[in-house]
Design an enzyme around this catalytic site. Structure first.
Site, mmCIF file in Angstrom:
data_model
loop_
_atom_site.group_PDB
_atom_site.id
_atom_site.type_symbol
_atom_site.label_atom_id
_atom_site.label_comp_id
_atom_site.label_asym_id
_atom_site.label_seq_id
_atom_site.Cartn_x
_atom_site.Cartn_y
_atom_site.Cartn_z
ATOM 1 C CB CYS A 160 26.353 0.337 -21.808
ATOM 2 S SG CYS A 160 25.507 1.885 -22.174
ATOM 3 C CB CYS A 167 29.158 4.317 -21.488
ATOM 4 S SG CYS A 167 28.700 2.929 -20.410
ATOM 5 C CG HIS A 202 7.975 1.945 -7.970
ATOM 6 N ND1 HIS A 202 7.172 1.265 -7.086
ATOM 7 C CD2 HIS A 202 8.375 3.074 -7.317
ATOM 8 C CE1 HIS A 202 7.079 1.955 -5.951
ATOM 9 N NE2 HIS A 202 7.797 3.053 -6.068
ATOM 10 C CB SER A 258 0.092 -3.048 0.539
ATOM 11 O OG SER A 258 1.394 -2.677 0.123
ATOM 12 C CG ASN A 298 1.421 -2.226 -11.065
ATOM 13 O OD1 ASN A 298 1.812 -2.340 -9.907
ATOM 14 N ND2 ASN A 298 0.154 -2.316 -11.406
HETATM 15 C C1 BJW Z 1 -6.122 -6.368 -5.109
HETATM 16 C C2 BJW Z 1 -6.370 -7.466 -5.886
HETATM 17 C C3 BJW Z 1 -7.406 -7.337 -6.796
HETATM 18 C C4 BJW Z 1 -4.758 -7.995 -4.624
HETATM 19 N N1 BJW Z 1 -8.084 -6.201 -6.868
HETATM 20 N N2 BJW Z 1 -6.802 -5.237 -5.195
HETATM 21 C C5 BJW Z 1 10.930 4.311 6.709
HETATM 22 C C6 BJW Z 1 9.716 4.997 6.679
HETATM 23 C C7 BJW Z 1 9.172 5.492 5.476
HETATM 24 C C8 BJW Z 1 9.858 5.291 4.283
HETATM 25 C C9 BJW Z 1 11.064 4.617 4.317
HETATM 26 C C10 BJW Z 1 11.575 4.138 5.510
HETATM 27 N N3 BJW Z 1 12.745 3.494 5.219
HETATM 28 C C11 BJW Z 1 12.969 3.567 3.885
HETATM 29 C C12 BJW Z 1 11.937 4.239 3.328
HETATM 30 C C13 BJW Z 1 11.745 4.536 1.883
HETATM 31 C C14 BJW Z 1 11.448 3.270 1.088
HETATM 32 C C15 BJW Z 1 10.231 2.565 1.676
HETATM 33 O O1 BJW Z 1 9.101 2.870 1.375
HETATM 34 N N4 BJW Z 1 10.433 1.573 2.528
HETATM 35 C C16 BJW Z 1 9.302 0.876 3.154
HETATM 36 C C17 BJW Z 1 9.560 -0.613 3.159
HETATM 37 C C18 BJW Z 1 9.073 1.473 4.518
HETATM 38 N N5 BJW Z 1 11.168 3.700 -0.273
HETATM 39 C C19 BJW Z 1 12.127 3.836 -1.168
HETATM 40 O O2 BJW Z 1 13.292 3.514 -0.964
HETATM 41 C C20 BJW Z 1 11.719 4.437 -2.487
HETATM 42 N N6 BJW Z 1 12.574 5.545 -2.769
HETATM 43 C C21 BJW Z 1 12.531 6.671 -2.040
HETATM 44 O O3 BJW Z 1 11.772 6.829 -1.108
HETATM 45 O O4 BJW Z 1 13.430 7.633 -2.470
HETATM 46 C C22 BJW Z 1 13.450 8.896 -1.776
HETATM 47 C C23 BJW Z 1 12.685 9.912 -2.561
HETATM 48 C C24 BJW Z 1 11.307 9.998 -2.473
HETATM 49 C C25 BJW Z 1 10.595 10.955 -3.209
HETATM 50 C C26 BJW Z 1 11.273 11.822 -4.009
HETATM 51 C C27 BJW Z 1 12.654 11.749 -4.112
HETATM 52 C C28 BJW Z 1 13.356 10.793 -3.387
HETATM 53 C C29 BJW Z 1 11.844 3.423 -3.622
HETATM 54 C C30 BJW Z 1 10.814 2.340 -3.507
HETATM 55 C C31 BJW Z 1 11.066 1.264 -4.588
HETATM 56 C C32 BJW Z 1 10.040 0.147 -4.542
HETATM 57 N N7 BJW Z 1 10.439 -0.868 -5.441
HETATM 58 C C33 BJW Z 1 9.579 -2.055 -5.638
HETATM 59 C C34 BJW Z 1 10.330 -3.079 -6.558
HETATM 60 C C35 BJW Z 1 10.716 -2.490 -7.914
HETATM 61 C C36 BJW Z 1 9.700 -2.716 -8.998
HETATM 62 C C37 BJW Z 1 9.404 -4.197 -9.262
HETATM 63 O O5 BJW Z 1 10.283 -5.055 -9.126
HETATM 64 O O6 BJW Z 1 8.261 -4.509 -9.659
HETATM 65 O O7 BJW Z 1 8.314 -1.654 -6.199
HETATM 66 S S1 BJW Z 1 9.136 -2.855 -4.096
HETATM 67 C C38 BJW Z 1 7.510 -3.284 -4.604
HETATM 68 O O8 BJW Z 1 6.551 -2.616 -3.725
HETATM 69 C C39 BJW Z 1 7.319 -2.688 -6.019
HETATM 70 C C40 BJW Z 1 5.925 -2.128 -5.909
HETATM 71 O O9 BJW Z 1 5.723 -1.138 -6.896
HETATM 72 C C41 BJW Z 1 5.871 -1.609 -4.490
HETATM 73 C C42 BJW Z 1 4.466 -1.432 -3.950
HETATM 74 O O10 BJW Z 1 3.794 -2.652 -3.863
HETATM 75 P P1 BJW Z 1 2.212 -2.708 -4.162
HETATM 76 O O11 BJW Z 1 1.966 -2.398 -5.582
HETATM 77 O O12 BJW Z 1 1.491 -1.889 -3.169
HETATM 78 O O13 BJW Z 1 1.925 -4.281 -3.957
HETATM 79 P P2 BJW Z 1 1.530 -5.088 -2.631
HETATM 80 O O14 BJW Z 1 1.752 -6.509 -2.913
HETATM 81 O O15 BJW Z 1 2.200 -4.507 -1.448
HETATM 82 O O16 BJW Z 1 -0.029 -4.794 -2.448
HETATM 83 C C43 BJW Z 1 -0.993 -5.293 -3.372
HETATM 84 C C44 BJW Z 1 -2.373 -4.849 -2.906
HETATM 85 O O17 BJW Z 1 -3.307 -5.249 -3.903
HETATM 86 C C45 BJW Z 1 -2.827 -5.487 -1.586
HETATM 87 O O18 BJW Z 1 -3.339 -4.477 -0.729
HETATM 88 C C46 BJW Z 1 -3.955 -6.439 -2.006
HETATM 89 O O19 BJW Z 1 -4.991 -6.525 -1.049
HETATM 90 C C47 BJW Z 1 -4.430 -5.802 -3.278
HETATM 91 N N8 BJW Z 1 -5.036 -6.722 -4.232
HETATM 92 N N9 BJW Z 1 -5.465 -8.491 -5.494
HETATM 93 C C48 BJW Z 1 -7.729 -5.184 -6.009
HETATM 94 N N10 BJW Z 1 -7.735 -8.414 -7.574
#
Ligand code: BJW
Length: 239
Positions: A138, A141, A111, A180, A94
């Site tokens: 910036c 820079c 993130h 998720s 988050n």
């Molecule tokens: C409750 C509740 C309650 C509701 N109580 N629970 C193919 C295969 C595998 C990977 C890849 C692929 N192609 C590309 C990739 C990599 C890619 C990726 O994962 N893609 C997928 C779509 C497949 N990832 C990346 O590009 C990442 N970078 C990377 O991998 O670099 C390489 C590297 C890795 C390691 C080391 C070095 C290099 C970057 C990912 C960036 C994600 N960015 C975002 C937006 C930015 C931040 C923002 O704007 O806020 O991040 S996307 C968005 O999703 C955000 C979140 O942090 C992230 C995760 O979402 P989250 O938190 O899980 O939310 P939800 O809505 O999905 O789930 C909520 C859950 O809560 C649900 O389950 C509900 O049931 C539950 N819930 N109410 C308890 N009251």
């Protein structure tokens, strides 16, 4: 008995009851915005102001919210465990600051953080001071047009990964809360934990995509499940 080090991964679900939208739930952010437009480096390249507007809007929403009982319970666990010599690390996906505001001290924002801005040209990070626009310069820079939120979009490298894997390997228990599990690398932590013989547990509203990979599972609202779980953890090693 000495308490175990615990590595906690949180996602949007823990902040949902504070009033912040999740991403992939029925009425989540991705039902209103296209991911590729507002959370990818390509989207930023195509229309930077649209991306800045998305984060300016969310910045406004973040200002009004408070930590809920779930955030507070995790901070309580960290404080109790610290007195007993054990470490609780919160790695959050988050970009809000609700863990810190609840009292958690060891927080990794993999993130990024909405309260900070970064120059896309030179990488300089500063506190956010009001809305972002493509006309800002910036301070480091001098370039105009590259001031963006300090967040990690698809295709970018998550932050603090060395600290993440170090803390995970030094833990006895991995707990994934309110995510998720569909975004990597966070979605792969459960498998990394299992390979390192770290016990795993999921706490979520409903089973996540990775539910079968966990040793233990609890389902319900984070604000209700976490206080009970933390009481049990603290009780299990004595006060
Ligand atoms: C409750 C509740 C309650 C509701 N109580 N629970 C193919 C295969 C595998 C990977 C890849 C692929 N192609 C590309 C990739 C990599 C890619 C990726 O994962 N893609 C997928 C779509 C497949 N990832 C990346 O590009 C990442 N970078 C990377 O991998 O670099 C390489 C590297 C890795 C390691 C080391 C070095 C290099 C970057 C990912 C960036 C994600 N960015 C975002 C937006 C930015 C931040 C923002 O704007 O806020 O991040 S996307 C968005 O999703 C955000 C979140 O942090 C992230 C995760 O979402 P989250 O938190 O899980 O939310 P939800 O809505 O999905 O789930 C909520 C859950 O809560 C649900 O389950 C509900 O049931 C539950 N819930 N109410 C308890 N009251």
């Amino acid at each position: 008995m000495a308490p175990p080090n615990v590595f906690i991964l949180t996602g949007a679900g823990i902040s949902a009851e504070s009033g912040l939208s999740t991403f992939r739930d029925k009425d989540g952010l991705w039902s209103r915005y296209k991911i590729e437009d507002v959370a990818s480096i390509e989207g930023y390249g195509r229309d930077p102001q649209r991306v800045l507007d998305f984060y300016n809007l969310r910045g406004g929403a973040h200002g009004d919210v408070q930590p809920n009982a779930g955030h507070i319970a995790l901070a309580r666990l960290e404080q109790h465990w610290k007195m007993r010599g054990a470490v609780v690390t919160v790695c959050t996906q988050n970009i809000d600051n609700l863990h810190e505001r609840a009292g958690s001290r060891r927080v990794i924002h993999m993130h990024g953080e909405l309260a900070k801005v970064r120059c896309h040209n030179c990488g300089n990070v500063t506190p956010r001071d009001g809305d972002l626009s493509i006309n800002l310069a910036c301070a480091a820079c001098g370039q105009i047009g590259g001031m963006r939120p300090h967040v990690v979009w698809f295709g970018e490298t998550p932050l603090g990964m060395d600290a993440v894997y170090e803390a995970l390997a030094a833990s006895k228990l991995f707990v994934s809360i309110g995510t998720s599990g569909s975004v990597y690398p966070a979605g792969g932590f459960v498998r990394a934990a299992r390979e390192a013989d770290v016990a795993t547990m999921e706490i979520n509203l409903e089973p996540s995509e990775n539910a079968d990979a966990f040793d233990a599972r609890r389902y319900g609202k984070a604000s209700e499940v976490l206080p009970v779980w933390v009481d049990e953890m603290i009780g299990s090693v004595g006060r």
